[in-house]
Design an enzyme around this catalytic site. Structure first.
Site, PDB file in Angstrom:
ATOM      1  CB  CYS A  59      -0.885   0.048   1.235  1.00 60.17           C
ATOM      2  SG  CYS A  59      -1.871  -1.410   1.462  1.00 60.17           S
TER       3      CYS A  59
HETATM    4  C1  BEZ Z   1       0.427  -5.130   1.962  1.00 59.45           C
HETATM    5  O1  BEZ Z   1      -0.609  -4.496   2.036  1.00 59.45           O
HETATM    6  O2  BEZ Z   1       1.498  -4.604   1.839  1.00 59.45           O
HETATM    7  C2  BEZ Z   1       0.340  -6.620   1.990  1.00 59.45           C
HETATM    8  C3  BEZ Z   1      -0.849  -7.218   2.358  1.00 59.45           C
HETATM    9  C4  BEZ Z   1      -0.923  -8.596   2.368  1.00 59.45           C
HETATM   10  C5  BEZ Z   1       0.170  -9.377   2.021  1.00 59.45           C
HETATM   11  C6  BEZ Z   1       1.350  -8.757   1.662  1.00 59.45           C
HETATM   12  C7  BEZ Z   1       1.438  -7.381   1.641  1.00 59.45           C
END
Ligand code: BEZ
Length: 252
Positions: free
Chosen positions: A85
């Site tokens: 994100c």
């Molecule tokens: C993330 O939002 O960075 C993420 C979420 C789930 C698994 C791996 C990364």
């Protein structure tokens, strides 16, 4: 009981039990409540994008009012301070010029609170070398996530998946894409689809397979050859009566 009978029955129950039904924010979704637990927000292309009021990092927003005459991108994130994100919000900020060119406003969502969002924005700015320049919804009570069906319990009960909605100035849903939490979105693809949507909306052309900005477009079937002669002064090639190619009309 058939699906439409169940929906009618649920609507009647909701009307009986909610005194100010007409003002209840989720009234359009109540008929889809299953076993009083789960709101099935069934949004499809061409539907009105459900309106909402939400707290964001730039103050309280009424979604439709905030959009005004712009196009909009509403996109959800599993959680604050997560690696994928962080890179996505960084790119969305860096692409502000591209979104502005297309008259698009960007609105992010995560189910964490405002204080968390504000701290995270500091990290995004620092690590991605940018300045976050769009609001992030603090959807702690999951109202917007539920309204837009961004939580997929069999993937994760608590956080949103990576949903993307593109909404037109008419407030209709034009695009929906859902990515898993572990895959960062491709913002070049999101811009590419917005370009295609705007070409259809403003120039009556569609875009063929793997189309990229600058390449030939397809004249939509509803346009007759007589209309095409007027609409496309650069001409067009009739490969088949249903397959007519023309240079991208909004370029010189
Ligand atoms: C993330 O939002 O960075 C993420 C979420 C789930 C698994 C791996 C990364």
């Amino acid at each position: 009981m058939l699906e439409h009978q169940r929906v009618d029955k649920n609507e009647n129950i909701a009307k009986r039990n909610i005194s100010n039904f007409e003002e209840f924010p989720f009234r359009h979704y109540l008929p889809f409540i299953h076993k009083n637990k789960h709101i099935m927000a069934s949004i499809r292309l061409g539907d009105n994008a459900p309106n909402f009021t939400a707290q964001t990092t730039e103050g309280s927003i009424d979604f439709h009012e905030w959009l005004g005459d712009s196009w909009g991108v509403l996109f959800s994130h599993p959680a604050d301070y997560t690696p994928v994100c962080t890179t996505e919000l960084g790119i969305a900020a860096k692409y502000k010029g591209e979104f502005d060119k297309r008259n698009v406003k960007v609105l992010a969502l995560s189910v964490d609170g405002l204080e968390s969002h504000k701290g995270w924005i500091g990290d995004i700015n620092e690590t991605q070398k940018t300045t976050v320049n769009f609001p992030i919804i603090a959807d702690e009570n999951r109202e917007v996530s539920t309204l837009y069906d961004m939580i997929h319990p069999n993937a994760d009960n608590n956080s949103t998946v990576r949903s993307v909605f593109v909404v037109g100035p008419d407030k209709k849903v034009k695009l929906m894409i859902t990515y898993p939490a572990s895959t960062g979105r491709n913002f070049d693809e999101i811009l590419r689809v917005i370009d295609s949507l705007q070409l259809t909306a403003y120039h009556k052309v569609a875009t063929p397979v793997n189309w990229k900005n600058g390449e030939d477009c397809v004249i939509v079937p509803a346009v007759t050859n007589e209309e095409a002669d007027e609409l496309f002064p650069k001409g067009y090639k009739e490969v088949r009566p249903y397959l007519r190619m023309t240079p991208q009309p909004n370029l010189n």
